[in-house]
Write a protein that holds these residues in place. Structure first.
Motif, PDB file in Angstrom:
ATOM      1  N   UNK A 165       0.852  -1.188   0.000  1.00 50.22           N
ATOM      2  CA  UNK A 165       0.000   0.000   0.000  1.00 50.22           C
ATOM      3  C   UNK A 165       0.888   1.239   0.000  1.00 50.22           C
ATOM      4  N   UNK A 166       0.544   2.206  -0.836  1.00 49.88           N
ATOM      5  CA  UNK A 166       1.341   3.418  -0.986  1.00 49.88           C
ATOM      6  C   UNK A 166       1.030   4.412   0.138  1.00 49.88           C
ATOM      7  N   UNK A 194       5.061  -4.679   7.756  1.00 46.70           N
ATOM      8  CA  UNK A 194       6.269  -3.867   7.898  1.00 46.70           C
ATOM      9  C   UNK A 194       6.290  -2.818   6.800  1.00 46.70           C
ATOM     10  N   UNK A 195       7.408  -2.084   6.729  1.00 49.23           N
ATOM     11  CA  UNK A 195       7.563  -1.103   5.667  1.00 49.23           C
ATOM     12  C   UNK A 195       8.248   0.149   6.157  1.00 49.23           C
ATOM     13  N   UNK A 196       8.272   1.154   5.290  1.00 50.50           N
ATOM     14  CA  UNK A 196       8.836   2.452   5.616  1.00 50.50           C
ATOM     15  C   UNK A 196       7.987   3.515   4.927  1.00 50.50           C
ATOM     16  N   UNK A 197       8.385   3.915   3.724  1.00 50.72           N
ATOM     17  CA  UNK A 197       7.564   4.851   2.966  1.00 50.72           C
ATOM     18  C   UNK A 197       6.384   4.147   2.307  1.00 50.72           C
ATOM     19  N   UNK A 198       6.500   2.830   2.163  1.00 50.42           N
ATOM     20  CA  UNK A 198       5.404   2.000   1.679  1.00 50.42           C
ATOM     21  C   UNK A 198       5.115   0.937   2.732  1.00 50.42           C
ATOM     22  N   UNK A 199       3.898   0.445   2.751  1.00 52.28           N
ATOM     23  CA  UNK A 199       3.489  -0.525   3.763  1.00 52.28           C
ATOM     24  C   UNK A 199       3.296  -1.895   3.143  1.00 52.28           C
ATOM     25  N   UNK A 200       3.976  -2.885   3.703  1.00 52.93           N
ATOM     26  CA  UNK A 200       3.885  -4.260   3.221  1.00 52.93           C
ATOM     27  C   UNK A 200       2.933  -5.041   4.121  1.00 52.93           C
ATOM     28  N   UNK A 201       2.033  -5.772   3.492  1.00 52.41           N
ATOM     29  CA  UNK A 201       0.953  -6.410   4.241  1.00 52.41           C
ATOM     30  C   UNK A 201       0.747  -7.853   3.790  1.00 52.41           C
TER      31      UNK A 201
END
Length: 219
Positions: A165-166, A194-201
């Protein structure tokens, strides 16, 4: 329709014929059916959950009356956690039990005994616009992050594709439900990992495999 007076003082319907009485019974049945079919939506406590364990805070989402879906990396199987549910009048904190975790898919299942909890159904994401609802910090109100699905080809440690997700991955929102829809038509389509500038799901497919393999386990 006229009413008769019951001995207790409560007004009760006085039916003019069997057809009228039959229609009244049908209306009562439909009313009860609506309440029970929508009980997952109108609980006293909302489906978003703040989870604390060992001084660490994460999030989760209720997927049944007694189950909370969250991440796996924050917990160990068989551990006890604190679950905070947001209520209509006040929040409540109850104990929870980590039934099982899957660290490859980064998913965890927690059970609890709180009553009147609203919960969300699951489905595969149909559109691009999604929301991530969870908690950042021990005293902060629920935070909502909004973004669109990115076709990135990202994969987890087991090679399975992830939902990306952006939007910024906010600390504390790990385990939050990735939500599609609005109001009484919200569905869980993923779980923030997890993630940083983008979210990993974790994806809907990963969630379903995880639940079908582990939901039978008891405390």
């Amino acid at each position: 329709m006229e009413t008769d007076q019951a001995p207790s003082g409560m007004a009760v319907p006085a039916f003019n014929n069997n057809r009228e009485a039959g229609m009244w019974r049908v209306l009562l049945i439909l009313g009860f059916a609506f309440v029970f079919s929508h009980s997952r939506l109108f609980g006293q406590y909302g489906p978003q959950v703040r989870i604390t364990s060992g001084g660490m805070q994460s999030s989760g989402v209720a997927i049944s009356e007694t189950e909370v879906l969250t991440v796996g990396h924050a917990f160990t199987d068989g551990s006890h956690v604190r679950l905070e549910f947001v209520g209509v009048e006040h929040n409540v904190i109850v104990p929870g039990y980590v039934v099982v975790t899957d660290h490859d898919r980064d998913l965890g299942l927690i059970r609890h005994k709180l009553k009147n909890v609203a919960w969300l159904k699951r489905q595969r994401a149909k559109g691009k616009s999604l929301q991530i609802k969870g908690f950042h910090g021990l005293d902060e109100p629920m935070r909502v992050m909004r973004g669109e699905v990115i076709a990135s080809g990202a994969a987890g440690s087991n090679g399975e594709p992830l939902l990306v997700v952006d939007c910024e991955a906010v600390p504390g929102l790990s385990g939050s439900g990735v939500i599609e829809g609005v109001d009484d038509e919200e569905f869980v389509v993923g779980i923030q990992s997890a993630g940083s500038k983008q979210t990993y799901c974790a994806t809907f497919d990963q969630i379903e495999v995880f639940l079908s393999s582990n939901r039978h386990q008891s405390k």
